[in-house]
Design an enzyme around this catalytic site. Structure first.
Site, PDB file in Angstrom:
ATOM      1  N   CYS A 115     -47.457  12.900  39.642  1.00 55.91           N
ATOM      2  CA  CYS A 115     -46.627  12.848  38.423  1.00 55.91           C
ATOM      3  C   CYS A 115     -47.416  13.115  37.144  1.00 55.91           C
ATOM      4  O   CYS A 115     -46.824  13.397  36.102  1.00 55.91           O
ATOM      5  CB  CYS A 115     -45.931  11.495  38.324  1.00 55.91           C
ATOM      6  SG  CYS A 115     -44.955  11.123  39.792  1.00 55.91           S
ATOM      7  N   HIS A 158     -44.156   9.814  31.287  1.00 58.54           N
ATOM      8  CA  HIS A 158     -43.601  10.149  32.599  1.00 58.54           C
ATOM      9  C   HIS A 158     -42.357   9.294  32.863  1.00 58.54           C
ATOM     10  O   HIS A 158     -42.374   8.073  32.681  1.00 58.54           O
ATOM     11  CB  HIS A 158     -44.659   9.930  33.681  1.00 58.54           C
ATOM     12  CG  HIS A 158     -44.103  10.032  35.062  1.00 58.54           C
ATOM     13  ND1 HIS A 158     -43.304  11.076  35.455  1.00 58.54           N
ATOM     14  CD2 HIS A 158     -44.203   9.200  36.135  1.00 58.54           C
ATOM     15  CE1 HIS A 158     -42.940  10.895  36.720  1.00 58.54           C
ATOM     16  NE2 HIS A 158     -43.472   9.757  37.150  1.00 58.54           N
ATOM     17  N   ASN A 198     -36.569  10.513  38.448  1.00 59.49           N
ATOM     18  CA  ASN A 198     -38.007  10.825  38.422  1.00 59.49           C
ATOM     19  C   ASN A 198     -38.242  12.098  39.219  1.00 59.49           C
ATOM     20  O   ASN A 198     -38.115  12.092  40.436  1.00 59.49           O
ATOM     21  CB  ASN A 198     -38.776   9.640  39.027  1.00 59.49           C
ATOM     22  CG  ASN A 198     -40.264   9.927  39.199  1.00 59.49           C
ATOM     23  OD1 ASN A 198     -40.731  11.035  38.925  1.00 59.49           O
ATOM     24  ND2 ASN A 198     -40.999   8.928  39.666  1.00 59.49           N
TER      25      ASN A 198
HETATM   26  O1  UT7 Z   1     -43.795   8.401  39.786  1.00 59.96           O
HETATM   27  C1  UT7 Z   1     -44.272   7.139  40.210  1.00 59.96           C
HETATM   28  C2  UT7 Z   1     -43.466   6.626  41.330  1.00 59.96           C
HETATM   29  N1  UT7 Z   1     -43.127   5.269  41.475  1.00 59.96           N
HETATM   30  C3  UT7 Z   1     -42.871   4.357  40.507  1.00 59.96           C
HETATM   31  O2  UT7 Z   1     -43.057   4.550  39.355  1.00 59.96           O
HETATM   32  C4  UT7 Z   1     -42.327   3.047  40.981  1.00 59.96           C
HETATM   33  C5  UT7 Z   1     -42.515   1.946  39.996  1.00 59.96           C
HETATM   34  N2  UT7 Z   1     -41.777   0.782  40.410  1.00 59.96           N
HETATM   35  C6  UT7 Z   1     -40.462   0.622  40.149  1.00 59.96           C
HETATM   36  O3  UT7 Z   1     -39.843   1.458  39.517  1.00 59.96           O
HETATM   37  C7  UT7 Z   1     -39.796  -0.655  40.615  1.00 59.96           C
HETATM   38  O4  UT7 Z   1     -40.770  -1.486  41.203  1.00 59.96           O
HETATM   39  C8  UT7 Z   1     -38.650  -0.413  41.648  1.00 59.96           C
HETATM   40  C9  UT7 Z   1     -37.448   0.204  40.941  1.00 59.96           C
HETATM   41  C10 UT7 Z   1     -39.109   0.477  42.769  1.00 59.96           C
HETATM   42  C11 UT7 Z   1     -38.188  -1.752  42.220  1.00 59.96           C
HETATM   43  O5  UT7 Z   1     -37.746  -2.599  41.158  1.00 59.96           O
HETATM   44  P1  UT7 Z   1     -38.310  -4.084  41.042  1.00 59.96           P
HETATM   45  O6  UT7 Z   1     -37.630  -4.704  39.895  1.00 59.96           O
HETATM   46  O7  UT7 Z   1     -39.815  -4.025  41.015  1.00 59.96           O
HETATM   47  O8  UT7 Z   1     -37.787  -4.743  42.377  1.00 59.96           O
HETATM   48  P2  UT7 Z   1     -38.621  -5.464  43.529  1.00 59.96           P
HETATM   49  O9  UT7 Z   1     -39.315  -4.452  44.376  1.00 59.96           O
HETATM   50  O10 UT7 Z   1     -39.432  -6.564  42.926  1.00 59.96           O
HETATM   51  O11 UT7 Z   1     -37.445  -6.104  44.370  1.00 59.96           O
HETATM   52  C12 UT7 Z   1     -36.615  -7.143  43.845  1.00 59.96           C
HETATM   53  C13 UT7 Z   1     -35.458  -7.367  44.795  1.00 59.96           C
HETATM   54  C14 UT7 Z   1     -35.889  -7.506  46.248  1.00 59.96           C
HETATM   55  O12 UT7 Z   1     -35.047  -8.464  46.846  1.00 59.96           O
HETATM   56  P3  UT7 Z   1     -35.553  -9.965  47.071  1.00 59.96           P
HETATM   57  O13 UT7 Z   1     -36.781  -9.855  47.929  1.00 59.96           O
HETATM   58  O14 UT7 Z   1     -35.851 -10.505  45.705  1.00 59.96           O
HETATM   59  O15 UT7 Z   1     -34.380 -10.614  47.747  1.00 59.96           O
HETATM   60  C15 UT7 Z   1     -35.597  -6.155  46.836  1.00 59.96           C
HETATM   61  O16 UT7 Z   1     -35.357  -6.219  48.226  1.00 59.96           O
HETATM   62  O17 UT7 Z   1     -34.573  -6.254  44.758  1.00 59.96           O
HETATM   63  C16 UT7 Z   1     -34.361  -5.768  46.093  1.00 59.96           C
HETATM   64  N3  UT7 Z   1     -34.159  -4.319  46.003  1.00 59.96           N
HETATM   65  C17 UT7 Z   1     -32.962  -3.764  45.810  1.00 59.96           C
HETATM   66  N4  UT7 Z   1     -31.730  -4.282  45.688  1.00 59.96           N
HETATM   67  C18 UT7 Z   1     -30.705  -3.435  45.496  1.00 59.96           C
HETATM   68  C19 UT7 Z   1     -35.101  -3.348  46.070  1.00 59.96           C
HETATM   69  N5  UT7 Z   1     -34.514  -2.144  45.934  1.00 59.96           N
HETATM   70  C20 UT7 Z   1     -33.194  -2.367  45.780  1.00 59.96           C
HETATM   71  C21 UT7 Z   1     -32.078  -1.537  45.589  1.00 59.96           C
HETATM   72  N6  UT7 Z   1     -30.854  -2.105  45.446  1.00 59.96           N
HETATM   73  N7  UT7 Z   1     -32.192  -0.201  45.530  1.00 59.96           N
END
Ligand code: UT7
Length: 340
Positions: free
Chosen positions: A125, A267, A297
């Site tokens: 990226c 980004h 993204n």
């Molecule tokens: O170009 C670079 C590429 N990557 C990035 O930049 C990624 C950077 N990271 C992010 O954007 C975020 O970490 C994500 C959007 C991927 C995830 O968001 P988050 O607020 O960090 O969520 P999390 O991984 O901490 O998960 C929180 C909860 C979890 O449930 P529990 O364990 O609290 O019950 C996940 O299982 O949200 C759940 N979850 C979802 N729920 C509904 C994870 N993905 C989803 C989803 N829909 N799509």
């Protein structure tokens, strides 16, 4: 922390044309929620994304090279240049059409840019900033007089569409700029760039198979090891940290403060990452240009497409300082300061 010296040079470079292009199909959060366990509300709240564009792999115009070619044509048109005028094509991508030849060579053929040498570069990226920095350095020394710099990615081809933790983020698209030699005394030029890689953090975002190390066998295919694997929460933290650090580096190298900056183009990985960087830099959110809501993204394409959209809608005006700031798989980081 990068220590790249910013050396005085006989020449400088400036952007004289921008272009962007996206596939036709728009995939909304609502449609995604029919195939994975998620909701429109969750995606919008946690990422700022509402929809993204997805390529049709049976349409050559929507292959990586097809999107890049169209973005480049638009940038050339704005620059008033013909493909034959171009000395070099730098195409930043981590999702090439083919491993060989490079996607840049496909684009060179499509455009008929006969004089240009062309190559791909992969800094994920951050790739567009790396490519623009390389072009700028080569123009500064007089090795080339102009270049097409393209950021183009078709992440949908490497997305695990069953993984709700990552598939909600990604989309496809391409952005391009034409850069040309100018006087180092011109205010309208690229000022500085700072680049960094930290391969020790490879595991945060990678594709295990499909390179020369691991062949895509039926077992690998079954495990989806040829698709992107991401540790979202860890990347989030690292992204905020390094993008803030590299934005500050760009400012201090140019003896500028955030008040001098008209726009930041960061980004487009997650609107919350961009908001956190703005908060740490004490920058008003209005200065952070975004298209993530409609585009998602699309890796190396995010910065040049945001740039193009805001040049065309005339938010970006001559004389304004613009800060580009990215992070990506590798992990890689880069910032570049220019004056429009
Ligand atoms: O170009 C670079 C590429 N990557 C990035 O930049 C990624 C950077 N990271 C992010 O954007 C975020 O970490 C994500 C959007 C991927 C995830 O968001 P988050 O607020 O960090 O969520 P999390 O991984 O901490 O998960 C929180 C909860 C979890 O449930 P529990 O364990 O609290 O019950 C996940 O299982 O949200 C759940 N979850 C979802 N729920 C509904 C994870 N993905 C989803 C989803 N829909 N799509």
């Amino acid at each position: 922390m990068a220590t790249q010296p910013q050396v005085p040079s006989a020449f400088a470079s400036r952007i004289i044309g921008t272009g962007s292009h996206f596939p036709q199909k728009i995939l909304t959060n609502g449609e995604l929620a029919k195939t994975v366990d998620t909701t429109d509300e969750w995606i919008q709240e946690r990422t700022g994304i509402h929809s993204r564009h997805i390529s049709n792999s049976s349409n050559p115009a929507e292959w990586n090279s097809g999107l890049a070619t169209e973005a480049a044509r638009k940038a050339l048109e704005m620059a008033g240049k013909k493909p034959e005028d171009i000395d070099a094509i730098f195409l930043a991508t981590c999702t090439p059409d083919t491993l060989i030849p490079s996607t840049a060579c496909w684009v060179q053929k499509n455009l008929g840019a006969k004089k240009a040498w062309a190559l791909d570069l992969n800094a994920a990226c951050s790739g567009f900033i790396f490519g623009l920095s390389f072009a700028d350095q080569m123009i500064r020394t007089g090795f080339i007089r102009n270049a097409l710099v393209i950021g183009s990615d078709v992440l949908s081809a490497f997305t695990n569409w069953n993984d709700r933790g990552s598939c909600i983020l990604f989309g496809d698209g391409a952005g391009a700029v034409v850069v040309e030699q100018t006087s180092p005394h011109s205010p309208h030029r690229i000022y500085t760039s700072h680049l960094k890689s930290d391969g020790a953090l490879w595991e945060l975002f990678h594709i295990p198979a499909g390179g020369s190390r691991v062949e895509v066998t039926p077992e690998v295919f079954e495990r989806k090891d040829h698709k992107m694997q991401m540790k979202g929460r860890e990347i989030f933290k690292e992204a905020v940290r390094t993008m803030t650090e590299y934005a500050e580096l760009a400012l201090s190298a140019n003896r500028l403060t955030t008040a001098d900056i008209s726009w930041v183009i960061a980004h487009q990985a997650n609107a919350r990452i961009i908001e956190s960087v703005a908060k740490r830099l004490d920058l008003p959110l209005e200065k952070m240009l975004m298209n993530i809501e409609r585009r998602g993204n699309n890796s190396a394409a995010t910065i040049p497409t945001v740039l193009d959209e805001n040049v065309r809608n005339q938010k970006i005006q001559p004389g304004q300082f613009i800060l580009l700031d990215a992070f990506g798989a590798g992990l890689t980081t880069g910032s570049l300061l220019l004056r429009w």
